[in-house]
Design an enzyme around this catalytic site. Structure first.
Site, PDB file in Angstrom:
ATOM      1  N   ARG A  96      11.112  -4.735   2.876  1.00 37.87           N
ATOM      2  CA  ARG A  96      11.645  -4.039   4.048  1.00 37.87           C
ATOM      3  C   ARG A  96      10.809  -2.796   4.390  1.00 37.87           C
ATOM      4  O   ARG A  96      10.740  -2.382   5.546  1.00 37.87           O
ATOM      5  CB  ARG A  96      13.127  -3.701   3.892  1.00 37.87           C
TER       6      ARG A  96
ATOM      7  N   GLU B 150      23.187   0.997   8.399  1.00 33.81           N
ATOM      8  CA  GLU B 150      21.991   1.681   7.913  1.00 33.81           C
ATOM      9  C   GLU B 150      21.224   2.479   8.977  1.00 33.81           C
ATOM     10  O   GLU B 150      20.691   3.541   8.680  1.00 33.81           O
ATOM     11  CB  GLU B 150      21.045   0.657   7.259  1.00 33.81           C
TER      12      GLU B 150
HETATM   13 MO1  MOS Z   1      22.423  -1.940   1.409  1.00 33.21          MO
HETATM   14  S1  MOS Z   1      20.895  -0.615   1.013  1.00 33.21           S
HETATM   15  O1  MOS Z   1      21.535  -3.218   2.131  1.00 33.21           O
HETATM   16  O2  MOS Z   1      23.251  -2.329  -0.021  1.00 33.21           O
END
Ligand code: MOS
Length: 760
Positions: free
Chosen positions: A304, A698
């Protein structure tokens, strides 16, 4: 609709792992962990520990019935040390006692005879010694070597970004209960019930169908309980298997901080090339990821980093290489953004470097290179970009020119306080990059009183996913939300779950809930048609029947022996990726946004405050602004913490020095930006999100990177001759050193102030 968990949280009624009523005969566990970061484990002395009153048994690697292995992606992580220790905090033995106090007392009396080996904590050193978790991964677009030759400006540099402690309010823990016939029920504070089930299966040797994992809710996860909830559940399960008694382990804060991995620190080299119009023609980056002592999720996190190494910019020629470097630290793991933020910090550092050299604001370079729809990411996917829309809407709404002028005016008037302004565009891909994980299931029961029970693979960890699942079912059925109950996550009701992670949980599980509800609704519509009621006939967007009609129809369906239950399966369409070519279409969609940050810096003390964060954020069409705005605010604060004050310190011996809240500073109410403005991006584009409401877990953390560069700009407003290293976090100590860096040889601090006053 408010977060449905909020009232119980406020009243202290919500049940977490540590609140579970314990069964009679429960034993309490405590780990004895390695005091040495790397060495040969010659002998474990348990004699004194076993004499401690209340101690029942002490388990070491040799007692395991199953395999001594909990590695997820790579089988490289023993549950209990056997022959070697690889990091400080590595579990060596498990004490079981009649009380929590006795277990901890006894653990202190264990001694290990360890012959020390060389300790590596620096990823660049690990890489030089070829200590790699996996072979390097590469992304390539265009022809960077040729493109650099065509550039008018080329800059090279280094960027470093430290890790981050998750600091979920609820520490790690598990409670295991023996079941009839040798099975085990596991209560775990985990984002990944199936990962726990698999790990328990491996270490006990029991098939997965004998292991039930039950997750009520988590007091925070942030990625820290994606794979790292496994060891505690596995240890308790082994103990239950060996003693036939329930076993509980709830880690103390310092145990948790010492023994668990964190966000990966990265060190990186970059090279950026621009033409006269500030178009970035070429970009090269080499990333050294500090993986810690075992793979954990590091390979996926590393990927990623590459996926997000060009952030929200289109760069036609890119070469990015990433090394996952094995060091003697606890295995680092998932943390909100999953390697993406580290990749973005490096490109933003490169842009800041170029801007400084070109004596132009970074925002000019940023804006000139934003992704357009149809532009290709280095991994082959074509963008459906909202990057320019986000920027332009923010510019209009927040009047960037006025913000710039206000900062300039403030800085002209003030000598010892300086302000800095920075802009942070973001772009984050939504989906697990491992395509197979993009699936989910939901189980929906309608009872004869018309009330609805929903189970999914989603884990509620404070992010509000249960509220969203409840909304989905209530909206599809056209009934009030309080007629829908979202139940715990349990591997007997929902199997083979993907972890609640990658921001994709509401999409994947929500789509499965939607499918299950629609299937039941179709049957109910047929029943209703038979009853000759209004609104008959299956329809993809049903009009809400009134409640009495709903209950009558449900009852009629039951009497006609029509199923009122459905188990649905959803798999994200169109996603794929091929690591052979490093190309594909890994993401269902991207989330975009733009944040403007202003900080005020106290140039005598090196302290700073974030005055405001103004953001235009791409929610698609938010299905719940209360939950989604909460995610933005929390994400920004967590990102600012990572970039400013949260300083993870391991010493050369691999010992965590920032091992408590007294030595690891996280944002408190005073450190929160004074103002956070959230403007939803105006867009009517269709996407693959649940109800068109894009993932929000996120992405907002990425805005926090803007705080770093706002502080950097303020430092340079005071001291024009300094070029602060891009080395996050920008702690007040580092700020102070930079403020006076170029004046080191001056006779005294008073002269520095005088000189600064003259400079203005
Ligand atoms: Mo999250 S960092 O995809 O558990």
């Amino acid at each position: 609709m408010k977060n449905t968990d909020a009232p119980a949280h406020v009243r202290g009624e919500s049940v977490y792992l540590d609140d579970l009523p314990l069964l009679q005969g429960t034993l309490f566990a405590c780990v004895y962990d390695s005091p040495v970061a790397h060495g040969v484990l010659n002998h474990i002395d348990l004699v004194e520990a076993l004499k401690t009153p209340g101690v029942v048994r002490i388990i070491t690697a040799k007692h395991l019935i199953g395999e001594n292995q909990i590695g997820g992606i790579i089988a490289d992580e023993p549950l209990l040390a056997d022959g070697h220790v690889h990091f400080q905090g590595m579990p060596i033995a498990l004490v079981l006692a009649e009380s929590d106090e006795a277990a901890r007392e006894a653990a202190k009396k264990i001694k290990a005879d360890i012959t020390p080996l060389e300790i590596i904590t620096d990823p660049r050193i690990a890489c030089a010694k070829n200590e790699l978790i996996i072979p390097p991964k590469r992304f390539r677009l265009g022809d960077p070597a040729a493109a650099f030759g065509r550039c008018d400006y080329v800059y090279e540099g280094r960027a470093d970004v430290n890790g981050q402690e998750h600091l979920y309010i609820e520490t790690q823990g598990a409670y295991t209960v023996p079941m009839e016939g040798g099975g085990i029920k596991v209560y775990s504070s985990t984002q990944a019930p199936t990962a726990v089930q698999r790990a328990v299966s491996k270490v006990t040797g029991l098939p997965m169908h004998r292991i039930e994992v039950e997750v009520g809710r988590l007091g925070g996860g942030f990625g820290g309980k994606e794979d790292q909830a496994n060891p505690w559940a596995a240890l308790c399960a082994v103990a239950t298997q060996l003693t036939k008694r329930p076993v509980k382990y709830s880690l103390h804060r310092m145990e948790d901080m010492r023994m668990t991995g964190k966000r990966h620190p990265y060190s990186a080299d970059y090279k950026i090339g621009l033409d006269k119009n500030f178009k970035i023609l070429a970009y090269e980056a080499v990333f050294y990821q500090n993986a810690g002592a075992a793979a954990d999720l590091s390979p996926a996190v590393l990927e990623r980093t590459l996926f997000h190494c060009t952030n929200a910019y289109f760069i036609p020629n890119v070469a990015a290489t990433a090394y996952s470097c094995r060091t003697n630290l606890p295995p680092n793991t998932a943390f909100r953004g999953f390697g993406g933020p580290q990749g973005m910090f490096v490109i933003e550092s490169a842009i800041a470097h170029a801007a400084e050299q070109l004596k132009a604001p970074a925002s000019i370079i940023q804006q000139a290179n934003l992704l357009k729809t149809g532009d290709e990411f280095p991994y082959g996917q074509k963008a459906e970009s909202e990057a320019e829309n986000s920027w332009l809407q923010a510019e209009r709404h927040f009047d960037f020119e006025k913000l710039r002028q206000e900062v300039e005016a403030f800085n002209a008037e003030n000598t010892f306080f300086k302000r800095g302004l920075a802009f942070m565009p973001i772009c984050f891909g939504i989906s697990f990059t491992k395509t197979a994980m993009n699936q989910a299931r939901a189980l929906v029961h309608v009872y004869t009183d018309g009330s609805v029970a929903v189970s999914t693979g989603a884990v509620e960890m404070g992010q509000g996913v249960n509220t969203k699942m409840q909304q989905v079912a209530a909206q599809i059925f056209g009934i009030p939300a309080d007629m829908v109950k979202i139940h715990t996550t349990n591997t007997l009701r929902i199997a083979n779950t993907s972890p609640s992670a990658a921001s994709a949980t509401a999409d994947l599980n929500g789509k499965a809930v939607e499918m299950a509800c629609r299937a039941i609704l179709e049957r109910l519509d047929r029943v209703r048609a038979g009853m000759g009621a209004v609104g008959a006939g299956a329809s993809p967007a049903p009009t809400a029947p009134d409640l009495q009609n709903w209950q009558t129809t449900v009852n009629a369906a039951y009497l006609q022996r029509i199923s009122l239950s459905e188990h649905a399966h959803y798999a994200t369409p169109s996603v794929h990726f091929d690591w052979e070519t490093a190309k594909g279409h890994p993401f269902a969609y991207h989330v975009y946004g733009l944040a403007a940050f202003q900080v005020t810096l106290d140039c005598l003390r090196g302290r700073y405050e974030v005055d405001f964060v103004k953001t235009v954020h791409d929610f698609g069409t938010s299905m719940n602004t209360a939950v989604d705005f909460g995610q933005i605010e929390g994400g920004i604060v967590q990102g600012v913490g990572w970039m400013t004050m949260e300083e993870l310190v391991y010493d050369a011996a691999g010992k965590l020095r920032s091992n408590a809240l007294s030595t690891y500073k996280i944002p408190d109410i005073y450190a929160v930006p004074k103002q956070i403005d959230i403007e939803p991006l105006v867009t009517d584009r269709e996407n693959l999100a649940i109800f068109n409401s894009k993932a929000v877990g996120e992405p907002p953390l990425l805005y926090g990177i803007g705080a770093y560069f706002a502080i950097r700009n303020a430092v340079q407003a005071f001291n024009g001759s300094v070029s602060p290293a891009c080395d996050a976090p920008f702690t007040p100590e580092k700020v102070l050193m930079n403020l006076y860096a170029a004046h080191e040889k001056e006779p005294g601090i008073v002269d520095v102030y005088r000189k600064a006053a003259e400079n203005r």
